[in-house]
Design a protein around this motif. Structure first.
Motif, PDB file in Angstrom:
ATOM      1  N   PHE A 178      28.337  38.909  34.900  1.00 29.31           N
ATOM      2  CA  PHE A 178      27.128  38.106  34.676  1.00 29.31           C
ATOM      3  C   PHE A 178      27.413  36.692  35.176  1.00 29.31           C
ATOM      4  O   PHE A 178      28.298  36.009  34.647  1.00 29.31           O
ATOM      5  CB  PHE A 178      26.735  38.082  33.197  1.00 29.31           C
ATOM      6  N   ASN A 179      26.699  36.276  36.193  1.00 27.61           N
ATOM      7  CA  ASN A 179      26.882  34.943  36.788  1.00 27.61           C
ATOM      8  C   ASN A 179      28.351  34.676  37.093  1.00 27.61           C
ATOM      9  O   ASN A 179      28.896  33.629  36.734  1.00 27.61           O
ATOM     10  CB  ASN A 179      26.309  33.862  35.876  1.00 27.61           C
ATOM     11  N   GLY A 180      28.959  35.629  37.767  1.00 23.95           N
ATOM     12  CA  GLY A 180      30.394  35.524  38.063  1.00 23.95           C
ATOM     13  C   GLY A 180      30.691  35.320  39.532  1.00 23.95           C
ATOM     14  O   GLY A 180      31.718  35.790  40.025  1.00 23.95           O
ATOM     15  N   GLN A 181      29.793  34.650  40.241  1.00 24.49           N
ATOM     16  CA  GLN A 181      29.934  34.532  41.694  1.00 24.49           C
ATOM     17  C   GLN A 181      31.253  33.892  42.125  1.00 24.49           C
ATOM     18  O   GLN A 181      31.778  34.193  43.196  1.00 24.49           O
ATOM     19  CB  GLN A 181      28.776  33.724  42.281  1.00 24.49           C
ATOM     20  N   LYS A 182      31.817  33.044  41.275  1.00 23.71           N
ATOM     21  CA  LYS A 182      33.024  32.313  41.656  1.00 23.71           C
ATOM     22  C   LYS A 182      34.259  33.202  41.662  1.00 23.71           C
ATOM     23  O   LYS A 182      35.181  33.003  42.465  1.00 23.71           O
ATOM     24  CB  LYS A 182      33.230  31.122  40.720  1.00 23.71           C
ATOM     25  N   PHE A 183      34.305  34.196  40.761  1.00 21.93           N
ATOM     26  CA  PHE A 183      35.550  34.951  40.564  1.00 21.93           C
ATOM     27  C   PHE A 183      35.444  36.450  40.802  1.00 21.93           C
ATOM     28  O   PHE A 183      36.463  37.144  40.829  1.00 21.93           O
ATOM     29  CB  PHE A 183      36.072  34.731  39.133  1.00 21.93           C
ATOM     30  N   ILE A 184      34.239  36.991  40.973  1.00 17.96           N
ATOM     31  CA  ILE A 184      34.076  38.441  40.991  1.00 17.96           C
ATOM     32  C   ILE A 184      34.864  39.105  42.123  1.00 17.96           C
ATOM     33  O   ILE A 184      35.447  40.177  41.935  1.00 17.96           O
ATOM     34  CB  ILE A 184      32.571  38.819  41.066  1.00 17.96           C
ATOM     35  N   ILE A 185      34.937  38.475  43.281  1.00 19.51           N
ATOM     36  CA  ILE A 185      35.662  39.093  44.392  1.00 19.51           C
ATOM     37  C   ILE A 185      37.161  39.132  44.103  1.00 19.51           C
ATOM     38  O   ILE A 185      37.850  40.109  44.448  1.00 19.51           O
ATOM     39  CB  ILE A 185      35.369  38.369  45.722  1.00 19.51           C
ATOM     40  N   ASP A 220      43.985  28.964  33.262  1.00 19.89           N
ATOM     41  CA  ASP A 220      42.758  28.192  33.392  1.00 19.89           C
ATOM     42  C   ASP A 220      41.944  28.745  34.557  1.00 19.89           C
ATOM     43  O   ASP A 220      42.313  29.751  35.181  1.00 19.89           O
ATOM     44  CB  ASP A 220      43.056  26.693  33.537  1.00 19.89           C
ATOM     45  N   LEU A 221      40.836  28.100  34.874  1.00 24.88           N
ATOM     46  CA  LEU A 221      39.943  28.626  35.904  1.00 24.88           C
ATOM     47  C   LEU A 221      40.574  28.638  37.288  1.00 24.88           C
ATOM     48  O   LEU A 221      40.132  29.378  38.173  1.00 24.88           O
ATOM     49  CB  LEU A 221      38.640  27.822  35.923  1.00 24.88           C
ATOM     50  N   ASN A 222      41.616  27.822  37.467  1.00 26.29           N
ATOM     51  CA  ASN A 222      42.321  27.777  38.749  1.00 26.29           C
ATOM     52  C   ASN A 222      43.573  28.649  38.749  1.00 26.29           C
ATOM     53  O   ASN A 222      44.432  28.531  39.628  1.00 26.29           O
ATOM     54  CB  ASN A 222      42.682  26.340  39.102  1.00 26.29           C
ATOM     55  N   LEU A 223      43.690  29.496  37.724  1.00 24.82           N
ATOM     56  CA  LEU A 223      44.818  30.423  37.560  1.00 24.82           C
ATOM     57  C   LEU A 223      46.147  29.726  37.292  1.00 24.82           C
ATOM     58  O   LEU A 223      47.212  30.272  37.570  1.00 24.82           O
ATOM     59  CB  LEU A 223      44.955  31.359  38.769  1.00 24.82           C
ATOM     60  N   ASN A 224      46.086  28.520  36.743  1.00 25.48           N
ATOM     61  CA  ASN A 224      47.305  27.872  36.262  1.00 25.48           C
ATOM     62  C   ASN A 224      47.639  28.442  34.887  1.00 25.48           C
ATOM     63  O   ASN A 224      46.767  28.541  34.015  1.00 25.48           O
ATOM     64  CB  ASN A 224      47.112  26.355  36.158  1.00 25.48           C
ATOM     65  N   LEU A 225      48.895  28.835  34.699  1.00 26.41           N
ATOM     66  CA  LEU A 225      49.316  29.438  33.440  1.00 26.41           C
ATOM     67  C   LEU A 225      49.186  28.434  32.298  1.00 26.41           C
ATOM     68  O   LEU A 225      49.602  27.281  32.414  1.00 26.41           O
ATOM     69  CB  LEU A 225      50.770  29.899  33.545  1.00 26.41           C
TER      70      LEU A 225
END
Length: 315
Positions: free
Chosen positions: A15-22, A129-134
């Motif tokens: 749902f509204n995941g355009q940034k991460f779905i791929i 986090d959203l940038n995949l920082n642990l």
């Protein structure tokens, strides 16, 4: 395609995941143990998620793309389940990522299991986090519960990694039922609790799931959290003659009230919201079990005096 006896389909609600779905889809495609189908269920997105997925999966025969009216992740998972043909099913939230050996290590546990009671294999995970920082966020202190874990699930969701970590026998849902669509928090806890009545659990100790979190995460939505918590408490009230259920009701009220107040920016509103969920049956139960309440309060107080903090996972 892998051995048909151990075939896997994967469901990704978005749902509204355009940034991460791929990123999520690619982490499934990159699995060492290849799934038969990747079922992406768009839960009524208002961003470009649907178009982005359509363009990405064009000419990919192993992908199914569905769209539905918004109803929450559970309704999307349930729609996906209607299209599952494999003997095992895994779920991945659209903003999470799998390590490439996740499915291979889980299916190996199923292959080596002699009992037909095993229904779920989960893995450990790490917060990012959203940038995949642990992120240095501690997860549950009672890790890696196995076998009949129902006694643990009374006291919280000890299945690590939520829905993104589990691999489940598809037939489990024929016995336990599907996800409860009216819940929008604690829905995975409720599902595992229901499954645990009939099936055993096992786990892989490795951190094979990367879970992105943000301030907007469901786990930080106070009202939804309280709704989910009191749904579970009311489920436990149905078993109030069970000693474990009795303890769990008091424990969950105390621990989660403490956690909510500690993290709340508007403590008065939180208190009002929390206690507004107390109905007549719950109040009568507490009155009849004041001994358990005072016992837990005393334990918590003594623990704070001893170590300077309250360990929320000790019961």
């Amino acid at each position: 395609m892998e051995n048909s006896d151990f075939s896997i389909d994967v469901i990704i609600p978005v749902f509204n995941g355009q940034k991460f779905i791929i990123d999520a889809i690619r982490s499934v495609e990159n699995q060492v143990y290849k799934p038969n189908k990747i079922i992406i269920v768009d839960d009524g997105s208002t961003d470009q998620s649907y178009e982005i997925v359509q363009n990405y999966i064009y000419n990919k025969n192993n992908c199914i793309h569905l769209i539905k009216k918004n109803g929450g992740p559970n309704s999307a998972r349930n729609l996906g389940l209607e299209h599952v043909k494999a003997n095992y099913v895994a779920f991945l939230d659209a903003d999470d990522i799998w390590e490439e050996d996740k499915l291979s290590k889980q299916i190996e546990i199923f292959k080596n299991e002699k009992s037909n009671k095993l229904g779920v294999v989960y893995t450990d995970f790490a917060f990012h986090d959203l940038n995949l920082n642990l992120l240095n966020i501690e997860t549950t202190k009672l890790k890696y519960v196995r076998g009949n874990i129902r006694k643990y699930l009374y006291f919280g969701n000890f299945v690590l990694g939520s829905a993104s970590s589990v691999l489940i026998k598809t037939d489990v849902f024929k016995v336990s039922g599907k996800f409860l669509e009216k819940l929008h928090c604690s829905e995975d806890w409720e599902m595992w609790f229901r499954i645990s009545k009939y099936f055993n659990f096992n786990c892989c100790k490795e951190k094979l799931v990367k879970i992105r979190i943000s301030e907007a995460s469901n786990s930080k939505n106070e009202e939804k959290f309280i709704q989910g918590l009191f749904y579970m408490i009311n489920e436990f009230l149905k078993e109030k003659q069970n000693k474990t259920a009795k303890k769990a009701i008091i424990y969950n009220l105390l621990v989660n009230f403490y956690s909510l107040i500690r993290n709340s920016k508007n403590k008065i509103k939180t208190i009002k919201n929390f206690f507004s969920k107390f109905d007549k049956n719950l109040l009568i139960f507490i009155f009849l079990n004041l001994n358990i309440l005072f016992k837990y309060i005393t334990k918590c107080f003594l623990r704070v005096l001893k170590i300077g903090k309250f360990n929320e996972r000790k019961y």
